[in-house]
Write an enzyme that holds these catalytic residues in place. Sequence first.
Site, PDB file in Angstrom:
ATOM      1  N   LYS A  50     -17.882 -82.024  61.443  1.00 56.42           N
ATOM      2  CA  LYS A  50     -18.760 -80.583  61.989  1.00 56.42           C
ATOM      3  C   LYS A  50     -19.638 -81.753  60.393  1.00 56.42           C
ATOM      4  O   LYS A  50     -19.464 -81.914  59.358  1.00 56.42           O
ATOM      5  CB  LYS A  50     -18.317 -79.614  61.476  1.00 56.42           C
ATOM      6  CG  LYS A  50     -19.087 -78.810  60.481  1.00 56.42           C
ATOM      7  CD  LYS A  50     -19.045 -77.667  60.917  1.00 56.42           C
ATOM      8  CE  LYS A  50     -18.338 -76.829  58.782  1.00 56.42           C
ATOM      9  NZ  LYS A  50     -19.207 -77.318  58.249  1.00 56.42           N
ATOM     10  N   ASP A  77     -23.443 -78.004  61.705  1.00 54.69           N
ATOM     11  CA  ASP A  77     -23.699 -76.512  61.156  1.00 54.69           C
ATOM     12  C   ASP A  77     -24.673 -76.583  60.466  1.00 54.69           C
ATOM     13  O   ASP A  77     -24.884 -76.727  59.192  1.00 54.69           O
ATOM     14  CB  ASP A  77     -22.402 -76.217  60.871  1.00 54.69           C
ATOM     15  CG  ASP A  77     -21.819 -75.627  60.409  1.00 54.69           C
ATOM     16  OD1 ASP A  77     -22.508 -74.304  59.964  1.00 54.69           O
ATOM     17  OD2 ASP A  77     -21.498 -75.411  58.971  1.00 54.69           O
ATOM     18  N   LYS A  79     -27.135 -74.339  60.853  1.00 52.55           N
ATOM     19  CA  LYS A  79     -27.131 -72.340  60.801  1.00 52.55           C
ATOM     20  C   LYS A  79     -28.475 -71.855  60.952  1.00 52.55           C
ATOM     21  O   LYS A  79     -28.597 -71.673  59.336  1.00 52.55           O
ATOM     22  CB  LYS A  79     -26.245 -71.262  59.975  1.00 52.55           C
ATOM     23  CG  LYS A  79     -24.891 -72.112  59.699  1.00 52.55           C
ATOM     24  CD  LYS A  79     -23.422 -71.541  58.426  1.00 52.55           C
ATOM     25  CE  LYS A  79     -22.703 -71.922  57.700  1.00 52.55           C
ATOM     26  NZ  LYS A  79     -22.216 -73.039  57.976  1.00 52.55           N
ATOM     27  N   ASP A  82     -34.940 -67.591  61.293  1.00 49.80           N
ATOM     28  CA  ASP A  82     -35.530 -68.207  60.984  1.00 49.80           C
ATOM     29  C   ASP A  82     -36.331 -67.535  61.909  1.00 49.80           C
ATOM     30  O   ASP A  82     -36.356 -66.463  62.775  1.00 49.80           O
ATOM     31  CB  ASP A  82     -36.162 -69.676  61.025  1.00 49.80           C
ATOM     32  CG  ASP A  82     -37.873 -69.719  60.158  1.00 49.80           C
ATOM     33  OD1 ASP A  82     -38.311 -68.963  60.295  1.00 49.80           O
ATOM     34  OD2 ASP A  82     -37.736 -70.620  59.382  1.00 49.80           O
ATOM     35  N   THR A 137     -17.526 -66.852  56.754  1.00 48.58           N
ATOM     36  CA  THR A 137     -16.133 -66.224  55.522  1.00 48.58           C
ATOM     37  C   THR A 137     -15.993 -66.436  54.204  1.00 48.58           C
ATOM     38  O   THR A 137     -14.961 -65.970  53.600  1.00 48.58           O
ATOM     39  CB  THR A 137     -14.973 -67.313  56.408  1.00 48.58           C
ATOM     40  OG1 THR A 137     -16.355 -69.013  56.611  1.00 48.58           O
ATOM     41  CG2 THR A 137     -14.787 -67.056  57.982  1.00 48.58           C
ATOM     42  N   ARG A 228     -11.564 -78.766  53.057  1.00 51.38           N
ATOM     43  CA  ARG A 228     -10.940 -79.194  52.342  1.00 51.38           C
ATOM     44  C   ARG A 228      -9.924 -79.615  52.555  1.00 51.38           C
ATOM     45  O   ARG A 228      -8.986 -80.258  52.140  1.00 51.38           O
ATOM     46  CB  ARG A 228     -11.678 -78.418  51.071  1.00 51.38           C
ATOM     47  CG  ARG A 228     -12.357 -78.889  50.842  1.00 51.38           C
ATOM     48  CD  ARG A 228     -13.320 -77.558  49.815  1.00 51.38           C
ATOM     49  NE  ARG A 228     -13.854 -76.554  50.218  1.00 51.38           N
ATOM     50  CZ  ARG A 228     -13.954 -75.819  49.848  1.00 51.38           C
ATOM     51  NH1 ARG A 228     -14.595 -75.334  48.308  1.00 51.38           N
ATOM     52  NH2 ARG A 228     -14.649 -74.475  50.662  1.00 51.38           N
TER      53      ARG A 228
END
Length: 244
Positions: A50, A77, A79, A82, A137, A228
Amino acid sequence: MHEQSYTSSILSTAQVTVASQPIIVALDFADTKALRALVDQLSPALCRLKIGKEVFTREGPRMVEQLMHKGFEVFLDLKFHDIPTTVAKACVSAAELGVWMMNVHALGGRRMMREAVERLEPLSGKKPFLIAVTLLTSMSDSDFSELHLMGTLKSNVLRLASLAKESRLQGVVASAEEAAAIKAACGRDFLVVTPGIRLETSPSDDQSRTMTPLEALKQGADFLVIGRPITQSANPLQTLEAIH
Ligand code: C5P
């Protein structure tokens, strides 16, 4: 559409139904050298990758192309959120890059999502999965209450997932805590992609609604976005293999 390639590789077990390769490694790196060193350890047989705003803003489409050239399927990704025309055109540009999956914010509303779907339809060749972010999240109940939206965080996630489904998107990004309810509301084939995945030993960092990989799959997640816990581990490849 990647002939819904994930469904053909679905494995059923007594407890969990999962895509045979559900892990998407989030490459959020400030340092391109470190990113490349990590990618060199990984293999398309073990994960998808990603690319988010940090790396895309620095490296641009070239990085996406390089990862695809190495055989990885890429979730872009960015997102998008607009006005409908702008989002639809951005989605077409991403599709033309050849990415496997991309996303928009469901909070952009029905018209925004619809227009993106309609602009992608006439494109020839493989089309990316288009999914929507419900609520981030990282958002906790108290972050959510500051927004003064009606209903609870969970009811908003479900409403946004249903809106994405009605707009003919193929799935949503949501926390694993909401995966089962989304599957119940939107159907088994509606993809649920869950970030906020943490191993029992990993810190939660800035994530709020976290779950372990197995728990997330048991809740119905189709794909797990893991950053991570893999990228910052002492041995990323070993951690990825251990999760498998
Ligand atoms: O490092 P970590 O596992 O927390 O990374 C999660 C990744 O998933 C990040 O790249 C983040 O931008 C992304 N993401 C998220 N929550 C969403 C959508 C995407 O954490 N709702």
